[in-house]
Motif scaffolding. Structure first.
Motif, PDB file in Angstrom:
ATOM      1  N   SER A  86       0.556  -0.674  -0.173  1.00 28.16           N
ATOM      2  CA  SER A  86       0.176  -0.188  -0.529  1.00 28.16           C
ATOM      3  C   SER A  86       0.600   1.315  -0.468  1.00 28.16           C
ATOM      4  N   ASP A  98     -10.750   5.429   2.195  1.00 25.74           N
ATOM      5  CA  ASP A  98     -10.248   4.458   1.408  1.00 25.74           C
ATOM      6  C   ASP A  98      -8.949   4.290   1.811  1.00 25.74           C
ATOM      7  N   TYR A  99      -8.873   3.083   2.033  1.00 24.06           N
ATOM      8  CA  TYR A  99      -7.726   2.494   2.052  1.00 24.06           C
ATOM      9  C   TYR A  99      -7.629   1.738   1.395  1.00 24.06           C
ATOM     10  N   ARG A 100      -6.454   2.080   0.235  1.00 26.58           N
ATOM     11  CA  ARG A 100      -6.529   1.081  -0.947  1.00 26.58           C
ATOM     12  C   ARG A 100      -4.896   0.342  -0.969  1.00 26.58           C
ATOM     13  N   THR A 102      -3.085  -4.023  -2.008  1.00 28.47           N
ATOM     14  CA  THR A 102      -2.662  -5.040  -3.419  1.00 28.47           C
ATOM     15  C   THR A 102      -1.883  -6.172  -2.452  1.00 28.47           C
ATOM     16  N   PRO A 139     -13.813  -5.082   1.757  1.00 30.05           N
ATOM     17  CA  PRO A 139     -13.418  -4.781   0.556  1.00 30.05           C
ATOM     18  C   PRO A 139     -13.681  -5.055  -0.705  1.00 30.05           C
ATOM     19  N   THR A 146      -6.343  -4.430  -7.046  1.00 32.53           N
ATOM     20  CA  THR A 146      -6.618  -3.010  -7.025  1.00 32.53           C
ATOM     21  C   THR A 146      -7.745  -3.366  -4.715  1.00 32.53           C
ATOM     22  N   TRP A 147      -7.704  -3.462  -4.198  1.00 29.07           N
ATOM     23  CA  TRP A 147      -8.723  -3.388  -3.192  1.00 29.07           C
ATOM     24  C   TRP A 147      -8.712  -2.414  -2.740  1.00 29.07           C
ATOM     25  N   THR A 148      -9.381  -1.660  -1.930  1.00 27.88           N
ATOM     26  CA  THR A 148     -10.403  -0.943  -1.658  1.00 27.88           C
ATOM     27  C   THR A 148     -11.189  -0.872  -0.457  1.00 27.88           C
TER      28      THR A 148
END
Length: 308
Positions: A86, A98-100, A102, A139, A146-148
Motif C-alpha cells: 500500500s 478509503d484504504y487501498r 494490493t 473490501p 487493487t482492493w479498497t
C-alpha cells in the motif's frame, strides 16, 4: 468455509472433546449495533482515556507504515512470497477514508484470484494499538487487483490493518494467509487501558458469556452463549455463513487469531450456544471481538480473554 478449516476441525475433534470446559474466561467490554455487515468504531470499544502506552506501541508509532517483524500471526506484510502493499502510511483523523492495497504473489504481480472463505474473498480488519476502534470490513477488488477498504472515522494513533485471504491459484492455493501493515493517524493520541476481567458482557441488551480451557499453543473448544433478559437466544441469523464471527488480537503486539466456527449455519435460526476451534499462539491477554446478527442488525461486542 475453506477445506483447510474443515480439515482442522475434524482433526481436532478428538482433542477438543478431552478438554475440560470448567474455566470461565475473563470477558468485558461492550459494542454497538450496525445494520450492515461493516463494523465501525464504537463508543464501547474505546474503553477509557488514561494514557497506557506500551513499548511496542511506541516502536510502531515511530515507524508508521513499516512492517514490524514478529513471530505472532499476521504481524508481517509478507509471507510465503505473498505481500500486502500500500502507498498509504497515514490516514486522516475524524473522517472516513478509503484504504487501498494490493496482494502480490511470488511472481511479484497482483493476485486477482481468491477463494471464498465464510462467504467473502477478503476479510479486512482495523484495530488501534490499544485494542480499541475495531472494524471488520469486506473490501471490493478492482480488475487490476487493487482492493479498497472503506474505513470509518479513525482516532489519532497507530492502527494495524489486516488482510485475511486464501489464494485460489498459484503456489499458495488453498493456504490461509493473514498479512498486515500499520498506518499513522495524526493528532493527540491517548491510549486506553484494557478493561478488567469479567465473566460476561452485554451488548444491545444481549448478554454474551464465553467458556473454555485455553492454553497457548494448544487447540481447545471455546463456547459462546447468548442470552437476553436471562432467556436463551435462539433467533441468531446467519452472518458470513455462520451464526457468530470471532476475531482476537493479543495485547501488546496485536498478534492475530481468527477463531473458526465448528459448524456452519444450516438454517435461518441459531443459538444460544456456539462452539469454535480456538488456538492462541501466545499466553497473556487477548481482546476478542464477537459479532452476531439478530433481526437484521449486526451486534459487535468485545471480551478480554486470559490465555495461560
Amino acid at each position: 468455509m475453506s477445506q483447510h478449516h474443515r480439515t482442522i476441525r475434524h482433526a481436532l475433534t478428538a482433542a477438543t472433546l478431552t478438554a475440560a470446559l470448567g474455566l470461565t474466561l475473563t470477558a468485558c467490554g461492550s459494542g454497538s449495533s450496525h445494520s450492515s455487515g461493516h463494523s465501525s468504531p464504537m463508543a464501547g470499544m474505546d474503553h477509557g482515556g488514561t494514557p497506557s502506552r506500551s513499548a511496542s506501541a511506541d516502536a510502531m508509532e515511530s515507524m508508521p507504515g513499516m512492517d514490524t517483524a514478529s513471530a505472532g500471526n499476521g504481524l508481517t506484510a509478507a509471507k510465503d512470497g505473498y505481500r500486502m502493499a500500500s502507498a498509504s502510511a497515514t490516514l486522516s483523523a475524524g473522517r472516513g477514508a478509503d484504504y487501498r492495497f494490493t496482494i502480490t504473489g511470488p511472481d511479484g504481480r497482483p493476485v486477482t484470484g481468491f477463494a471464498v472463505d465464510q462467504t467473502k474473498r477478503m476479510h479486512f480488519y482495523a484495530v488501534r494499538t490499544d485494542l480499541t476502534g475495531f472494524q471488520h470490513l469486506h473490501p471490493a477488488m478492482a480488475g487490476d487487483g487493487t482492493w479498497t477498504a472503506p474505513l470509518a472515522a479513525l482516532r489519532p494513533g497507530t492502527w494495524r490493518l489486516y488482510a485475511s485471504f486464501t489464494p485460489d491459484s498459484g503456489p499458495g492455493k488453498g493456504k490461509d494467509l493473514v498479512l498486515s501493515r500499520t498506518v499513522k493517524v495524526p493528532g493527540t493520541a491517548t491510549d486506553a487501558p484494557l478493561p478488567p476481567a469479567s465473566g460476561s458482557t452485554t451488548v444491545d441488551g444481549y448478554t454474551v458469556a464465553v467458556k473454555g480451557d485455553l492454553m497457548a499453543g494448544m487447540a481447545h473448544r471455546l463456547t459462546a452463549t447468548v442470552t437476553r433478559n436471562g432467556e436463551p437466544v435462539t433467533d441468531l441469523q446467519p452472518y458470513l455463513g455462520v451464526f457468530a464471527h470471532l476475531t482476537a488480537f493479543h495485547q501488546g503486539d496485536l498478534a492475530f487469531a481468527h477463531l473458526h466456527p465448528e459448524t456452519e449455519a444450516d438454517g435461518d435460526r441459531g443459538g444460544p450456544s456456539l462452539t469454535f476451534h480456538a488456538e492462541f499462539a501466545q499466553s497473556g491477554n487477548w481482546r476478542l471481538f464477537l459479532q452476531f446478527r439478530t433481526g437484521g442488525t449486526l451486534h459487535t461486542t468485545a471480551l478480554t480473554l486470559r490465555v495461560g
